[in-house]
Write a protein that holds these residues in place. Structure first.
Motif, PDB file in Angstrom:
ATOM      1  N   MET A   1      19.827  38.528  32.918  1.00 24.52           N
ATOM      2  CA  MET A   1      21.054  37.749  32.840  1.00 24.52           C
ATOM      3  C   MET A   1      22.253  38.616  33.198  1.00 24.52           C
ATOM      4  N   LYS A   2      23.190  38.054  33.954  1.00 25.62           N
ATOM      5  CA  LYS A   2      24.429  38.742  34.268  1.00 25.62           C
ATOM      6  C   LYS A   2      25.542  38.232  33.357  1.00 25.62           C
ATOM      7  N   ILE A   3      26.237  39.165  32.696  1.00 23.94           N
ATOM      8  CA  ILE A   3      27.434  38.822  31.944  1.00 23.94           C
ATOM      9  C   ILE A   3      28.619  39.209  32.815  1.00 23.94           C
ATOM     10  N   VAL A   4      29.465  38.238  33.118  1.00 24.72           N
ATOM     11  CA  VAL A   4      30.577  38.413  34.043  1.00 24.72           C
ATOM     12  C   VAL A   4      31.875  38.064  33.326  1.00 24.72           C
ATOM     13  N   ALA A   5      32.937  38.812  33.602  1.00 24.16           N
ATOM     14  CA  ALA A   5      34.239  38.513  33.004  1.00 24.16           C
ATOM     15  C   ALA A   5      35.349  38.887  33.970  1.00 24.16           C
ATOM     16  N   ASP A   6      36.445  38.145  33.928  1.00 20.99           N
ATOM     17  CA  ASP A   6      37.617  38.499  34.706  1.00 20.99           C
ATOM     18  C   ASP A   6      38.257  39.752  34.103  1.00 20.99           C
ATOM     19  N   SER A   7      38.995  40.489  34.917  1.00 30.35           N
ATOM     20  CA  SER A   7      39.563  41.761  34.454  1.00 30.35           C
ATOM     21  C   SER A   7      40.672  41.590  33.433  1.00 30.35           C
ATOM     22  N   SER A   8      40.981  40.360  33.053  1.00 31.77           N
ATOM     23  CA  SER A   8      41.949  40.143  31.975  1.00 31.77           C
ATOM     24  C   SER A   8      41.442  40.691  30.648  1.00 31.77           C
ATOM     25  N   LEU A   9      40.172  41.087  30.582  1.00 31.95           N
ATOM     26  CA  LEU A   9      39.673  41.748  29.374  1.00 31.95           C
ATOM     27  C   LEU A   9      40.027  43.236  29.353  1.00 31.95           C
ATOM     28  N   MET A  10      40.797  43.687  30.365  1.00 27.08           N
ATOM     29  CA  MET A  10      41.351  45.051  30.416  1.00 27.08           C
ATOM     30  C   MET A  10      40.289  46.123  30.652  1.00 27.08           C
ATOM     31  N   PHE A  11      39.276  45.810  31.456  1.00 30.80           N
ATOM     32  CA  PHE A  11      38.306  46.784  31.940  1.00 30.80           C
ATOM     33  C   PHE A  11      38.371  46.824  33.456  1.00 30.80           C
ATOM     34  N   SER A  12      38.189  48.001  34.014  1.00 33.51           N
ATOM     35  CA  SER A  12      37.993  48.112  35.454  1.00 33.51           C
ATOM     36  C   SER A  12      36.554  47.753  35.779  1.00 33.51           C
ATOM     37  N   VAL A  13      36.252  47.670  37.068  1.00 37.07           N
ATOM     38  CA  VAL A  13      34.877  47.401  37.494  1.00 37.07           C
ATOM     39  C   VAL A  13      33.940  48.480  36.953  1.00 37.07           C
ATOM     40  N   GLU A  14      34.346  49.738  37.084  1.00 43.55           N
ATOM     41  CA  GLU A  14      33.506  50.849  36.624  1.00 43.55           C
ATOM     42  C   GLU A  14      33.304  50.807  35.111  1.00 43.55           C
ATOM     43  N   GLU A  15      34.365  50.528  34.367  1.00 44.32           N
ATOM     44  CA  GLU A  15      34.235  50.432  32.910  1.00 44.32           C
ATOM     45  C   GLU A  15      33.310  49.286  32.522  1.00 44.32           C
ATOM     46  N   GLY A  16      33.380  48.192  33.269  1.00 41.24           N
ATOM     47  CA  GLY A  16      32.485  47.081  33.003  1.00 41.24           C
ATOM     48  C   GLY A  16      31.031  47.455  33.189  1.00 41.24           C
ATOM     49  N   VAL A  17      30.746  48.187  34.266  1.00 34.45           N
ATOM     50  CA  VAL A  17      29.374  48.641  34.521  1.00 34.45           C
ATOM     51  C   VAL A  17      28.860  49.456  33.342  1.00 34.45           C
ATOM     52  N   ARG A  18      29.709  50.355  32.824  1.00 38.77           N
ATOM     53  CA  ARG A  18      29.298  51.177  31.681  1.00 38.77           C
ATOM     54  C   ARG A  18      29.029  50.334  30.449  1.00 38.77           C
ATOM     55  N   ARG A  19      29.671  49.190  30.371  1.00 35.12           N
ATOM     56  CA  ARG A  19      29.492  48.305  29.213  1.00 35.12           C
ATOM     57  C   ARG A  19      28.402  47.256  29.429  1.00 35.12           C
ATOM     58  N   GLY A  20      27.786  47.270  30.600  1.00 32.53           N
ATOM     59  CA  GLY A  20      26.702  46.329  30.869  1.00 32.53           C
ATOM     60  C   GLY A  20      27.150  44.978  31.359  1.00 32.53           C
ATOM     61  N   MET A  21      28.338  44.909  31.963  1.00 31.37           N
ATOM     62  CA  MET A  21      28.859  43.632  32.458  1.00 31.37           C
ATOM     63  C   MET A  21      29.450  43.811  33.846  1.00 31.37           C
ATOM     64  N   ILE A  22      29.677  42.699  34.525  1.00 27.68           N
ATOM     65  CA  ILE A  22      30.321  42.705  35.833  1.00 27.68           C
ATOM     66  C   ILE A  22      31.751  42.219  35.650  1.00 27.68           C
ATOM     67  N   VAL A  23      32.708  43.013  36.095  1.00 25.65           N
ATOM     68  CA  VAL A  23      34.121  42.651  35.987  1.00 25.65           C
ATOM     69  C   VAL A  23      34.633  42.200  37.347  1.00 25.65           C
ATOM     70  N   LEU A  24      35.260  41.031  37.372  1.00 26.91           N
ATOM     71  CA  LEU A  24      35.884  40.510  38.583  1.00 26.91           C
ATOM     72  C   LEU A  24      37.388  40.762  38.497  1.00 26.91           C
ATOM     73  N   PRO A  25      37.927  41.652  39.348  1.00 30.04           N
ATOM     74  CA  PRO A  25      39.345  41.996  39.239  1.00 30.04           C
ATOM     75  C   PRO A  25      40.271  40.866  39.671  1.00 30.04           C
ATOM     76  N   LEU A  26      41.281  40.619  38.854  1.00 31.78           N
ATOM     77  CA  LEU A  26      42.342  39.679  39.200  1.00 31.78           C
ATOM     78  C   LEU A  26      43.233  40.292  40.273  1.00 31.78           C
ATOM     79  N   VAL A  27      43.942  39.453  40.984  1.00 36.09           N
ATOM     80  CA  VAL A  27      44.832  39.887  42.059  1.00 36.09           C
ATOM     81  C   VAL A  27      46.271  39.888  41.547  1.00 36.09           C
ATOM     82  N   VAL A  28      47.017  40.941  41.860  1.00 36.99           N
ATOM     83  CA  VAL A  28      48.451  40.983  41.552  1.00 36.99           C
ATOM     84  C   VAL A  28      49.201  41.266  42.850  1.00 36.99           C
ATOM     85  N   SER A  29      50.445  40.813  42.918  1.00 37.80           N
ATOM     86  CA  SER A  29      51.218  40.994  44.141  1.00 37.80           C
ATOM     87  C   SER A  29      52.685  41.227  43.827  1.00 37.80           C
ATOM     88  N   VAL A  30      53.335  41.964  44.697  1.00 36.34           N
ATOM     89  CA  VAL A  30      54.773  42.217  44.637  1.00 36.34           C
ATOM     90  C   VAL A  30      55.299  42.212  46.066  1.00 36.34           C
TER      91      VAL A  30
END
Length: 284
Positions: A1-30
């Motif tokens: 099973m894949k556990i997936v979460a948007d990066s609003s949980l304050m993890f980077s992709v790499e940190e998510g991997v270490r925690r056993g999940m896939i992090v999808l980064p939100l987009v920001v713009s200026v």
């Protein structure tokens, strides 16, 4: 099973991997330039841009990244950022139809973000490791989702005015009297509402404490204080809340770029979630 979460949980992709999940980064713009939060730009770099006077925006994770995660034979539990505060949940529901096995993709409206969102994802990883199927994981997360409460204490009133979150008159008044508006997430998780305007930071935190107390905060809860480059006040808020709620667990966190687009530089977010049977989750 894949556990997936948007990066609003304050993890980077790499940190998510270490925690056993896939992090999808939100987009920001200026000013028309866009980045994936945590991947292309840090909170510190983003704040520097915002403080030049630019008004930032945030958006859902890129559809291509979400579809890549859904292209699997495994079950997927995707914990999306709160519907209403973001379009991420609605977009994920639409993309689910394009998954390799749509029936095996479970898109969940977390109804929250930041600390409670992180708790939900970490609990889901633990349950997946225990062999629960996706339906059982989603069902078990229900009480945690219902228990979450979120509050915002902004610091930059001009930022809120420019973003349309305060009227010019209200922003000017708040600045002149050194007031501290306390915003609370509505029970349906869809938006923020004004709870009170306090005359000091300590009274703002006391107002949040009163509301948490009315809602039964106690043993088994985690109370997180997150900040946008405002560590001193975040630590003070956490100290005040720890004194008032000694049976709860407490922690201080740094907000990411996507949340900064909402609360602005210097803002403080206070959040509470009942960890239930996952009282020992490591959230730092």
């Amino acid at each position: 099973m894949k556990i997936v979460a948007d990066s609003s949980l304050m993890f980077s992709v790499e940190e998510g991997v270490r925690r056993g999940m896939i992090v999808l980064p939100l987009v920001v713009s200026v000013d028309g330039e866009t980045w994936l939060e945590y991947e292309d730009i840090s909170a510190e770099e983003f704040l520097a841009l915002v403080r030049t006077g630019s008004l930032p925006q945030s958006a859902s994770p890129p559809p291509a990244l979400t579809l890549a995660v859904y292209d699997t034979d495994e079950e997927v539990v995707h914990l999306a950022m709160a519907d209403g505060l973001s379009g991420a949940y609605e977009l994920a529901c639409g993309l689910r139809a394009q998954a390799r096995h749509p029936e095996r993709v479970h898109v969940v409206n977390s109804e929250t973000l930041c600390v409670p969102h992180r708790a939900l994802a970490c609990a889901a990883v633990r349950m997946a490791g225990q062999g629960l199927d996706a339906a059982a994981v989603v069902d078990a997360l229900g009480p945690m989702i219902a228990s979450a409460q979120s509050y915002l204490v902004p610091e930059d009133f001009d930022y809120l005015r420019r973003g349309g979150r305060l009227t010019p008159l209200a922003a000017t008044f708040a600045h002149l009297v050194k007031a501290f508006p306390v915003m609370r997430q509505t029970d349906d998780g869809m938006r923020l509402e004004k709870l009170k305007v306090a005359r000091s930071f300590a009274k703002a935190i006391a107002t949040i404490g009163d509301d948490l107390e009315d809602r039964g905060a106690g043993e088994g809860r985690f109370i997180g204080v997150s900040h946008a480059d405002n560590l001193i006040q975040a630590q003070e808020a956490s100290r005040l809340l720890a004194s008032r709620f000694p049976a709860c667990r407490h922690g201080v966190f740094e907000l990411g770029p996507a949340f900064i687009t909402q609360g602005g530089p210097g803002c403080i977010a206070v959040q509470s979630v009942d960890l239930g049977e996952f009282s020992d989750l490591e959230l730092a």
